[in-house]
Design a protein around this motif. Structure first.
Motif, PDB file in Angstrom:
ATOM      1  N   THR A   1      -1.381   4.272  -1.227  1.00 47.84           N
ATOM      2  CA  THR A   1      -2.737   3.903  -1.620  1.00 47.84           C
ATOM      3  C   THR A   1      -3.731   4.442  -0.597  1.00 47.84           C
TER       4      THR A   1
ATOM      5  N   GLU B   1      -9.763   0.937   7.108  1.00 53.23           N
ATOM      6  CA  GLU B   1     -10.773  -0.080   7.418  1.00 53.23           C
ATOM      7  C   GLU B   1     -10.396  -0.840   8.690  1.00 53.23           C
TER       8      GLU B   1
ATOM      9  N   TYR C   1      -4.544   2.366   6.300  1.00 55.28           N
ATOM     10  CA  TYR C   1      -5.327   1.152   6.573  1.00 55.28           C
ATOM     11  C   TYR C   1      -6.599   1.533   7.348  1.00 55.28           C
TER      12      TYR C   1
ATOM     13  N   ASP D   1      -7.654   7.946  -4.710  1.00 57.81           N
ATOM     14  CA  ASP D   1      -7.174   6.586  -4.487  1.00 57.81           C
ATOM     15  C   ASP D   1      -5.676   6.512  -4.243  1.00 57.81           C
TER      16      ASP D   1
ATOM     17  N   ARG E   1       0.827  -1.211   0.000  1.00 59.86           N
ATOM     18  CA  ARG E   1       0.000   0.000   0.000  1.00 59.86           C
ATOM     19  C   ARG E   1       0.864   1.265   0.000  1.00 59.86           C
TER      20      ARG E   1
ATOM     21  N   ASP F   1      -7.996   5.148   0.564  1.00 61.59           N
ATOM     22  CA  ASP F   1      -9.378   4.677   0.460  1.00 61.59           C
ATOM     23  C   ASP F   1     -10.181   5.777  -0.240  1.00 61.59           C
ATOM     24  N   LYS F   2     -10.545   5.532  -1.494  1.00 62.49           N
ATOM     25  CA  LYS F   2     -11.200   6.571  -2.276  1.00 62.49           C
ATOM     26  C   LYS F   2     -12.551   6.962  -1.698  1.00 62.49           C
TER      27      LYS F   2
END
Length: 738
Positions: free
Chosen positions: A687, A383, A381, A696, A308, A689-690
């Motif tokens: 990376t 989530e 991260y 993104d 990521r 989280d869009k």
């Protein structure tokens, strides 16, 4: 090696940079064992028991880890280990392969070893005494080991007596020829005698043994028990096959005639709820015996997580330092819930269940991780961080308090402060709002305003709230002595974050109350020494006083594990106001620079790890941040076993390196902002989280050089500080250096 594994290894881009032996000495308390990100299960080589019959080393240098690089005496693989912590706990359920006559005493069956290999999710070694090759890998809640034996009799042992935990006691029962189950009692982290818990397990072997049974260490021989020739020895039971309980017990499997090169595999599933759940975890995550598949899956999981963040440029060593640090930062907090969603309620006898699609987390070393680990998780991260926020709020609903240093459903009360406030405020202000924020706010007001000894988060809230500071002698809970200034400084930072959360929730009066409380640090500032100085019950500074006392990581009066200089600049929420109190920008900068120039900075002590970033608040002085960060990275972060500056504190020291090498750092817990420094790489792609951030990815680029000339995003020019929303929405940030 099967085709799947060989293909993945060949395509490896990120795990190849990870050096798992980093942090395994110099008090780093890391281990090179097998674990996946946030894994409940971890499998570590256990080498802290000495070969001398009269020696119990628990590591001559640091006894909170199952493994130390210098030690070379293997006594098994321990299961459910902590990474980078400062107190012993868990690290039990020791599995050990042996050959020849059965031995139950680790002094007899332990072995020196060679040919260690470690990569994310995998570990192996060769045992000198027996010629056995031992390998281990893991899933989220289970493990599998593979032992390659020479010809002859082979044995596989489960030692339930030894381990890092200060607690003793276990139960083991036979289920079938190839399966056993049981429980190991563990806990007393940092000597909290009430913070105990059971670890349930199910263990299977891949081949039916020719014989099996229990062992138990008998009571020491006494004159009254002279008739018992086994007293004080390990008694092996060969004709008993139901269950056994005790302190020094174990189970053994013997395989009479294995062929040279024959492999026997061992699986273990664990749970903090029940043996049934441990079995369900094992069945769901592995099914049959397939070591290579589990290893390949663990490898791929790490590839995805590490990937990521993609870096380009820099040296090979810098990439190794970076991805090793990211690896360590992703081990904790750990998953606590089983595959069916069940978990032990916080400080409660019952069992809870998370909603489908979510996980309950544990190992909240918040005094450490609230400074940078959770900010890293929120950014990259989210989530996972969102489930952690829900876990923390549910702990409050189950127990009545937010966690401080939670471990497997128990509160250890380690260190000080009210760190949950900063973690939840920081994430909420950055957009993570899918949790019960009203319940969280209720918990924070409770811990901030509750008076008396019943306040479990702030036992010295009475003087803090009434006087604005905590006098020496008010509260001392353990062997660390009086920590009055350290306690108060933590509360000030927490109350500033609580003020921001109150404002975001439309509670203006509360916001003012908590902000005013956060400025009480002024009571401790001593113009004579230029440092924060403990205050007595009479309201006067204590004497004698030397701000260098405690620089050896001891506990100077008023400070926890450090000197006044390690704490004096820990006022990140009011830097400019503090500078004014000190006599202005020049006085502040000169005094802060003195900390670095005179060797007063401790890179392994949390309160001062953001010191280098404070220069950025003052125009014309920002270059000092990059200069000091570069020196610290070069000196303390390496690819050697001592390549972390002391205890990693569940990833906190590693997260410092991750942020610093990316070129920005969250210098004030609870405040959604960052300070820039010079990136270590030419290009960094993060990376995002869009759905959460509207983009993104975030790309950071740098021209050659270490001195920053300008920081831009398209036509927009930035200073040396940036808000979270501006950072994630910028798309690309370009550092023009010289």
């Amino acid at each position: 090696m099967n085709f799947l594994l060989s293909t993945i290894v060949a395509l490896s881009a990120f795990t190849s940079y990870v050096q798992p032996f980093v942090g395994t000495t110099n008090f780093g308390a890391c281990n090179p064992g097998a674990v996946v990100p946030a894994g409940m299960m971890s499998v570590s080589p256990f080498n802290v028991m000495g070969s001398d019959l009269n020696t119990w080393d628990k590591d001559s240098r640091w006894w909170s880890t199952p493994y130390v690089f210098e030690n070379r005496f293997f006594t098994g693989f321990s299961h459910v280990n902590l990474s980078g912590v400062g107190c012993p706990d868990a690290g039990a359920l020791l599995t050990m392969p042996t050959t020849g006559p059965l031995q139950a005493d680790y002094h007899a069956y332990g072995s020196e070893y060679v040919n260690e290999q470690a990569e994310p999710g995998y570990y192996s070694l060769d045992l000198c005494a027996t010629g056995i090759k031992a390998e281990a890998t893991a899933t989220l809640r289970s493990s599998i080991e593979r032992y390659t034996f020479p010809a002859g009799q082979a044995n596989i042992l489960l030692n339930l007596g030894e381990g890092l935990t200060n607690e003793t006691g276990a139960v083991v029962r036979r289920i079938s020829d190839t399966e056993i189950e049981g429980m190991r009692f563990a806990g007393t982290f940092c000597y909290n005698s009430q913070a105990v818990f059971p670890i349930y397990f199910v263990m299977r072997v891949s081949k039916a043994p020719s014989a099996q049974g229990f062992w138990k260490k008998q009571r020491p021989m006494t004159a009254e028990a002279a008739w018992d020739s086994d007293a004080g020895k390990y008694k092996i039971y060969t004709k008993y096959g139901r269950e056994l309980a005790g302190d020094q017990i174990g189970y053994w499997f013997t395989f009479a005639d294995v062929a040279a090169g024959e492999q026997i595999q061992v699986q273990m599933g664990v749970s903090f709820v029940s043996c049934e759940n441990a079995r369900a975890n094992l069945d769901a995550e592995q099914g049959g015996f397939n070591f290579d598949k589990v290893r390949a899956d663990a490898h791929e999981t790490w590839e995805q997580d590490l990937g990521r963040i993609k870096v380009t440029g820099g040296t090979e060593k810098q990439k190794q330092v970076f991805y090793t640090a990211l690896y360590h930062a992703l081990i904790h907090p750990s998953v606590l819930s089983d595959v069916n969603g069940e978990y032990p309620l916080m400080e409660n006898r019952g069992t809870g269940r998370v909603e489908e699609g979510h996980k309950r987390y544990s190992v909240f070393s918040l005094w450490d991780t609230y400074r940078n680990v959770h900010q890293l998780l929120t950014l990259v991260y989210p989530e996972r961080q969102a489930d952690m926020l829900r876990s923390m709020v549910n702990m409050y609903k189950e127990w009545g308090w937010m966690p401080k240093w939670e471990l497997f459903g128990r509160e250890t009360f380690t260190m000080e402060g009210d760190p949950s406030i900063c973690v939840i405020t920081d994430s909420y202000l950055k957009g993570l709002k899918d949790f019960d924020v009203q319940a969280a706010y209720e918990a924070f007001v409770k811990s901030s305003n509750t008076q008396g000894a019943q306040n479990l988060m702030r036992p010295d809230a009475d003087p803090y709230n009434s006087l604005g500071y905590i006098p020496v002698g008010w509260f001392a809970a353990d062997f660390s002595g009086d920590n009055s200034v350290s306690h108060a400084l933590e509360y000030y930072v927490a109350d500033n974050a609580l003020s921001l959360l109150a404002s975001a929730l439309g509670k203006a009066d509360d916001a003012k109350l908590f902000r005013d409380r956060s400025l009480g640090y002024r009571h401790y500032y001593d113009k004579e020494s230029g440092a924060l100085r403990p205050v007595g019950k009479d309201g006067k500074f204590i004497t004698p006083f030397d701000p260098k006392d405690g620089a050896d990581f001891s506990n100077a009066v008023g400070f926890h594990e450090g000197s006044a200089w390690n704490y004096t600049f820990y006022v990140p929420h009011d830097v400019k106001g503090y500078a004014k109190l000190m006599g202005g920008q020049k006085a502040f900068v000169n005094k802060l620079q003195k900390v670095f120039d005179d060797g007063l900075y401790d890179p392994a002590n949390e309160p001062d790890i953001a010191y280098p970033y404070l220069f950025s608040y003052f125009p014309g002085q920002e270059w000092r941040t990059a200069a000091e960060v570069d020196k610290l990275l070069d000196k303390y972060y390496t690819t050697a076993p001592d390549g972390i500056p002391g205890n990693d504190d569940t990833g906190t020291m590693s997260a410092w390196a991750v942020f610093s090498m990316m070129g920005f750092y969250p210098d004030c817990p609870g405040v959604p902002e960052y300070t820039f420094t010079t990136p270590a790489f030419d290009r960094i792609e993060i990376t995002l989280d869009k759905a959460l951030y509207g983009a993104d990815r975030l790309v950071i680029t740098k021209t050659p050089g270490r001195r920053i000339k300008s920081i831009t995003s398209g036509c927009e020019r930035y200073g040396f500080r940036i808000g979270h929303r501006a950072l994630v929405s910028s798309g690309t940030i370009d550092f023009n250096c010289k």
